[in-house]
Design an enzyme around this catalytic site. Structure first.
Site, PDB file in Angstrom:
ATOM      1  N   CYS A   1       0.836  -1.197   0.000  1.00  0.00           N
ATOM      2  CA  CYS A   1       0.000   0.000   0.000  1.00  0.00           C
ATOM      3  C   CYS A   1       0.870   1.245   0.000  1.00  0.00           C
ATOM      4  O   CYS A   1       2.030   1.228   0.423  1.00  0.00           O
ATOM      5  CB  CYS A   1      -0.969  -0.014   1.175  1.00  0.00           C
ATOM      6  SG  CYS A   1      -0.306   0.666   2.701  1.00  0.00           S
ATOM      7  N   LEU A   2       0.304   2.342  -0.463  1.00  0.00           N
ATOM      8  CA  LEU A   2       1.069   3.567  -0.654  1.00  0.00           C
ATOM      9  C   LEU A   2       1.614   4.136   0.656  1.00  0.00           C
ATOM     10  O   LEU A   2       2.589   4.895   0.645  1.00  0.00           O
ATOM     11  CB  LEU A   2       0.205   4.611  -1.359  1.00  0.00           C
ATOM     12  CG  LEU A   2      -0.185   4.275  -2.799  1.00  0.00           C
ATOM     13  CD1 LEU A   2      -1.128   5.341  -3.351  1.00  0.00           C
ATOM     14  CD2 LEU A   2       1.045   4.141  -3.694  1.00  0.00           C
TER      15      LEU A   2
END
Length: 280
Positions: free
Chosen positions: A186-187
């Protein structure tokens, strides 16, 4: 349901692991797959729908930490598999233990996700929540795994002794066209621990990585350190990157996004690099 046909022969160990995975999911009767669209959770989703049909539901948590192109890919892959798919909006950015970005950030994220999943009607009706954690994930700093366990989540890949390499081998043998899809954490993993996570920051990183993806580099990370962007690509691709990417265009695009400086990590892309700061 008919089993997915093998596109290539498996060695005896992989055959056994696949049989165990099928039996594990079949015995659960009904499942909700915590599904990101990554190779791991997609394999679990594939075998879940194979074994359980409509008693399998894939659920994707949606927030600014999920890159838009990964959300689109997750939708397409679920459609390709024929599994029921639902998106739920998660609000982990409203949770201080996530937004403040401590080393245990993933625990808060997974706890938020699984609280949302707990309210789904299939779970209330007895469906078991399962995830795509594999055997190799257990050896890294993964506080999210502990949070999932606390919510009663099962990990069929772990139960079947399947690691990262075996996930890709099985996915390829079963004809899943994304078997070699790069890992895409995930970012939020682009920010060093202690630097707050914001929607604006996540969107900036997503846009920067989208620009690099459009240049043809499928494995990229844009690490955000304050207003500095540090690009990571595989070490073997660095020479090509320096030769072919228009440096002026890249810098101009990143500056338009709000970064004030752009660098290239000469070590190359290393998964979990930010966890080095936890070693004392």
């Amino acid at each position: 349901m008919a089993e997915l046909p093998l596109q290539e022969e498996l060695d005896p160990r992989l055959q056994t692991q696949l049989a165990q995975l099928r039996e594990c999911l079949h015995q659960l009767g009904a499942v909700v797959v915590a599904y990101s669209g990554g190779v791991d959770s997609s394999l679990v989703a594939a075998i879940a729908v194979e074994q359980l049909g409509d008693a399998a539901l894939a659920v994707t948590g949606v927030s600014p930490a999920l890159a838009p192109h990964l959300r689109r890919e997750a939708r397409w892959q679920a459609q390709w598999l024929g599994i029921r798919h639902q998106e739920v909006a998660t609000r982990e950015l409203h949770v201080a233990d996530y937004a403040n970005n401590p080393p245990e950030r993933c625990r808060a994220c997974k706890a938020t996700l699984h609280r949302h999943l707990a309210h789904l009607e299939p779970v209330a009706s007895g469906a078991q929540v399962v995830d795509g954690v594999n055997q190799d994930d257990l050896g890294d700093h993964r506080p999210g795994i502990a949070a999932a366990r606390q919510h009663g989540v099962r990990s069929p890949l772990v139960d079947s002794g399947i690691g990262k390499l075996q996930v890709r081998q099985l996915s390829r043998a079963l004809g899943l066209p994304w078997w070699d899809k790069p890992a895409q954490p995930c970012l939020s993993s682009r920010f060093p621990y202690g630097e707050p996570i914001t929607a604006k920051g996540l969107e900036r990183v997503a846009a920067a990585e989208a620009w690099l993806l459009a240049c043809g580099y499928q494995q990229v990370r844009v690490r955000s350190q304050g207003t500095t962007a540090r690009i990571e690509i595989p070490a073997a691709a660095i020479a090509d990157f320096l030769s072919h990417v228009d440096r002026c265009q890249l810098v101009a695009h990143f500056r338009n996004l709000g970064f004030t400086a752009v660098g290239l990590d000469l070590e190359g892309l290393v998964s979990g690099k930010l966890n080095r700061s936890l070693v004392t």
